[in-house]
Write a protein that holds these residues in place. Structure first.
Motif, mmCIF file in Angstrom:
data_model
loop_
_atom_site.group_PDB
_atom_site.id
_atom_site.type_symbol
_atom_site.label_atom_id
_atom_site.label_comp_id
_atom_site.label_asym_id
_atom_site.label_seq_id
_atom_site.Cartn_x
_atom_site.Cartn_y
_atom_site.Cartn_z
ATOM 1 N N SER A 167 0.831 -1.211 0.000
ATOM 2 C CA SER A 167 0.000 0.000 0.000
ATOM 3 C C SER A 167 0.863 1.258 0.000
ATOM 4 C CB SER A 167 -0.943 0.006 1.204
ATOM 5 O OG SER A 167 -0.236 -0.092 2.423
ATOM 6 N N LEU A 168 2.072 1.188 0.545
ATOM 7 C CA LEU A 168 2.976 2.331 0.496
ATOM 8 C C LEU A 168 3.363 2.650 -0.943
ATOM 9 C CD1 LEU A 168 4.738 4.427 1.956
ATOM 10 C CD2 LEU A 168 6.537 2.684 2.099
ATOM 11 N N GLN A 169 3.496 1.610 -1.779
ATOM 12 C CA GLN A 169 3.849 1.848 -3.177
ATOM 13 C C GLN A 169 2.756 2.621 -3.915
ATOM 14 O OE1 GLN A 169 6.783 1.172 -4.857
ATOM 15 N NE2 GLN A 169 7.484 0.798 -2.768
ATOM 16 N N ARG A 170 1.525 2.516 -3.427
ATOM 17 C CA ARG A 170 0.416 3.235 -4.068
ATOM 18 C C ARG A 170 0.216 4.627 -3.478
ATOM 19 N NH1 ARG A 170 -1.996 -1.974 -3.289
ATOM 20 N NH2 ARG A 170 -3.233 -1.164 -1.544
ATOM 21 N N ALA A 171 0.941 4.924 -2.398
ATOM 22 C CA ALA A 171 0.792 6.229 -1.757
ATOM 23 C C ALA A 171 1.507 7.312 -2.564
ATOM 24 C CB ALA A 171 1.356 6.181 -0.337
ATOM 25 N N LYS A 172 1.069 8.535 -2.399
ATOM 26 C CA LYS A 172 1.702 9.650 -3.106
ATOM 27 C C LYS A 172 3.069 9.944 -2.501
ATOM 28 C CE LYS A 172 -2.581 11.963 -4.501
ATOM 29 N NZ LYS A 172 -3.375 13.224 -4.425
ATOM 30 N N PRO A 173 4.080 10.168 -3.332
ATOM 31 C CA PRO A 173 5.410 10.516 -2.808
ATOM 32 C C PRO A 173 5.361 11.849 -2.079
ATOM 33 C CG PRO A 173 5.500 9.889 -5.132
ATOM 34 C CD PRO A 173 4.060 10.068 -4.795
ATOM 35 N N GLY A 174 6.401 12.094 -1.292
ATOM 36 C CA GLY A 174 6.486 13.355 -0.581
ATOM 37 C C GLY A 174 6.661 13.190 0.907
ATOM 38 N N ILE A 175 6.468 11.986 1.439
ATOM 39 C CA ILE A 175 6.681 11.732 2.863
ATOM 40 C C ILE A 175 8.187 11.632 3.108
ATOM 41 C CG2 ILE A 175 6.201 10.162 4.775
ATOM 42 C CD1 ILE A 175 3.697 9.290 3.277
ATOM 43 N N GLU A 176 8.638 12.233 4.178
ATOM 44 C CA GLU A 176 10.078 12.299 4.438
ATOM 45 C C GLU A 176 10.677 10.963 4.853
ATOM 46 O OE1 GLU A 176 13.019 14.386 7.743
ATOM 47 O OE2 GLU A 176 11.117 15.343 7.230
ATOM 48 N N GLN A 177 10.023 10.235 5.770
ATOM 49 C CA GLN A 177 10.664 9.083 6.417
ATOM 50 C C GLN A 177 9.680 7.924 6.539
ATOM 51 O OE1 GLN A 177 13.952 8.804 8.245
ATOM 52 N NE2 GLN A 177 13.282 6.684 8.108
ATOM 53 N N SER A 178 10.164 6.720 6.271
ATOM 54 C CA SER A 178 9.377 5.512 6.562
ATOM 55 C C SER A 178 10.143 4.657 7.551
ATOM 56 C CB SER A 178 9.080 4.724 5.285
ATOM 57 O OG SER A 178 10.266 4.325 4.638
ATOM 58 N N TYR A 179 9.407 4.078 8.495
ATOM 59 C CA TYR A 179 9.977 3.176 9.492
ATOM 60 C C TYR A 179 9.387 1.785 9.261
ATOM 61 C CZ TYR A 179 11.567 7.364 11.947
ATOM 62 O OH TYR A 179 12.179 8.545 12.264
ATOM 63 N N ALA A 180 10.178 0.875 8.762
ATOM 64 C CA ALA A 180 9.731 -0.491 8.526
ATOM 65 C C ALA A 180 9.974 -1.304 9.795
ATOM 66 C CB ALA A 180 10.484 -1.101 7.348
ATOM 67 N N VAL A 181 8.923 -1.873 10.339
ATOM 68 C CA VAL A 181 9.028 -2.613 11.599
ATOM 69 C C VAL A 181 9.270 -4.083 11.283
ATOM 70 C CG1 VAL A 181 7.882 -3.221 13.749
ATOM 71 C CG2 VAL A 181 7.517 -0.965 12.738
ATOM 72 N N GLY A 182 10.514 -4.494 11.470
ATOM 73 C CA GLY A 182 10.908 -5.862 11.174
ATOM 74 C C GLY A 182 12.218 -5.876 10.413
ATOM 75 N N PRO A 183 12.855 -7.026 10.306
ATOM 76 C CA PRO A 183 14.104 -7.133 9.562
ATOM 77 C C PRO A 183 13.891 -6.835 8.077
ATOM 78 C CG PRO A 183 13.785 -9.030 10.999
ATOM 79 C CD PRO A 183 12.488 -8.277 10.977
ATOM 80 N N PRO A 184 14.938 -6.395 7.389
ATOM 81 C CA PRO A 184 14.797 -6.063 5.970
ATOM 82 C C PRO A 184 14.242 -7.210 5.132
ATOM 83 C CG PRO A 184 16.875 -5.210 6.808
ATOM 84 C CD PRO A 184 16.281 -6.024 7.908
#
Length: 505
Positions: A167-184
């Motif tokens: 769903s992040l891939q469908r979001a509009k760009p422009g957000i400064e930071q993403s925090y992924a919770v979990g190992p890469p």
């Protein structure tokens, strides 16, 4: 923001990650480290004793270990963690007296109790990081839909958005930071190779050993492939017991919850007229499904606006995380067929008779000639979709899509075009009308349903007015078998009880 502006932001974000890399924040978690160490001891014990006796305990421990990495919210808001710990304790009690040494069971039970004795350390770091950046300038990325729903209930009052990677891939760009919770490794390569945000950080327990950044499967073979570096930051004292294994990366794979598929079937046998080749899907709520290679299946997309959530999706497009809409006890095509016949009233008997006549004749031809020879003759007769001949024998596939193909088929079967053509076309039209009517009712029911519960639990019962469609189940796909099997046709697309994926959620 226009599409060109959005694309420019994507390129800018990608360039920023290539220059600066991503952050990996490894958070010390003594309680989780204890459970992780006990889980590794259990894995070594299973290697010695073999599977069977330990299966349920190992599955519950792997599940709790996974939740410690992906559900960082406080214990009071963390039923997944509480339930996971309770299940581990229950499984250790079940094995009392069945194994020679109880010390490992004691350690596993104590580690599970310790995991819920205090709020996860990962959650405090996540909340602090989001507050530093600002709720409007960051987004939290969850490992799956259930984790997203659970973290959303916690972080929504703070004004922080929680999304899955897709769903992040469908979001509009422009957000400064993403925090992924979990190992890469829990997230696809696109999170870093096609980023939506200018910066990406992975927050994970320090006891998880694999910290490699995901990359495209083509990257090793591509010239100039995107490879994003990582900067490691450690929060707290990550001291923990050390275990030496030959292949740490492979061992970590085995420590993650795994579906149980059994042995693949022996190749060579073809499906009979009453059988179908299908792939097994595991669904949320301890259910399974045999999904054949038909064209479409009804699904639910909770991310769409009201009135657009019920969709048909291509069978080949079904993925882990897809929400399927299924009818309990019977496949939807069967129910649609019966409902369409009911709408025909007095014409139903005549339509059924002509449908039965040409389908039975086609089935006899296929049996006498063999499917390959029959397909060749149909091609020669001008039927362009001859490869679908066996599927046309199914009662619920009303007729070939192409009018010309259907006419050529009837001629090849030595049948007059009328009334079979008109009757089949009438039945197809009524089936379509029934499908549209059911979709409208499902949309209304979906709009009134608690979709947050669907995302949190993975499944939801939906009732609609049409009697033949009561007991509609929306269920998330949690695993897809790597191989197909031959099953009775009447079992395809009908959900059934199956506990093979009970530790995957």
């Amino acid at each position: 923001m226009s599409r060109i502006e959005a694309l420019d932001r994507r390129y800018a974000a990608s360039s920023s990650l290539i220059r600066h890399g991503v952050e990996i924040v490894a958070v010390a978690d003594p309680a989780g480290a204890r459970l992780n160490a006990a889980c590794r001891q259990l894995m070594l014990r299973v290697d010695e004793d073999g599977p069977g006796l330990w299966d349920d305990l190992l599955g519950s421990v792997k599940s709790l270990r996974w939740r410690l990495m992906t559900h960082p919210q406080p214990i009071d808001l963390n039923p997944a963690l509480r339930d996971g710990a309770a299940e581990v304790i229950r499984q250790t009690r079940r094995l009392r007296g069945a194994v020679e040494q109880d010390s490992l069971l004691d350690e596993l039970a104590a580690a599970a109790e310790g995991a819920i004795a205090q709020d996860p350390a990962l959650g405090a770091i996540l909340l602090r990081s989001a507050e530093e950046v600002g709720a409007n300038d960051c987004v939290v990325v969850a490992a799956n839909a259930s984790a997203r729903a659970a973290m959303g209930e916690w972080l929504r009052p703070q004004g922080v958005s929680v999304l899955t990677a897709s769903s992040l891939q469908r979001a509009k760009p422009g957000i400064e930071q993403s925090y992924a919770v979990g190992p890469p490794r829990f997230f696809g390569p696109s999170l870093v190779t096609a980023p939506t945000t200018d910066a990406v950080s992975f927050l994970m327990p320090a006891w998880f050993r694999d910290r490699q950044i995901p990359h495209s499967v083509l990257a090793p073979y591509a010239e100039g492939a995107i490879r994003v570096k990582a900067r490691l930051f450690v929060e707290g004292d990550p001291t923990e017991p050390k275990f030496q294994v030959e292949d740490e990366e492979e061992f970590e794979k085995e420590l993650l919850p795994q579906p149980i598929w059994g042995s693949p079937p022996s190749p060579g046998r073809e499906a009979s007229s009453d059988e179908v080749e299908a792939r097994k899907l595991l669904l949320s709520g301890n259910r399974g499904l045999w999904l054949d290679n038909g064209e479409r299946i009804r699904a639910l997309d909770p991310g769409q606006p009201s009135g657009e959530r019920v969709v048909y999706t291509d069978v080949e497009a079904v993925r882990v995380g897809t929400y399927l809409l299924l009818r309990e006890g019977e496949s939807e095509p069967n129910a649609l067929y019966e409902a369409a016949l009911d709408r025909l009233g007095q014409r139903a008997a005549e339509v059924e008779a002509t449908q039965r006549e040409w389908k039975q004749r086609l089935q006899r031809r296929l049996r006498q000639m063999g499917p390959w020879r029959a397909e060749r003759e149909l091609w020669s007769a001008g039927v362009k979709t001859a490869e679908r001949a066996r599927a046309w024998c199914e009662p619920n596939l009303v007729r070939p899509q192409s009018d010309q193909d259907f006419e050529k088929l009837l001629q090849w079967l030595d049948l007059p075009i009328q009334p079979s053509f008109a009757n089949a076309t009438l039945l197809r039209r009524e089936t379509h009308r029934t499908s549209v009517h059911i979709r409208e009712q499902l949309e209304t029911a979906a709009s009134a349903a608690d979709l947050s519960a669907l995302e949190r639990n993975g499944h939801l019962s939906i009732d609609i007015e049409s009697g033949g469609f009561r007991g509609i189940l929306a269920a998330r796909v949690i695993a897809i078998s790597p191989h197909t099997e031959i099953v009775p046709r009447n079992e395809a697309r009908v959900p059934f009880e199956d506990r093979s994926g009970q530790w995957l959620e």
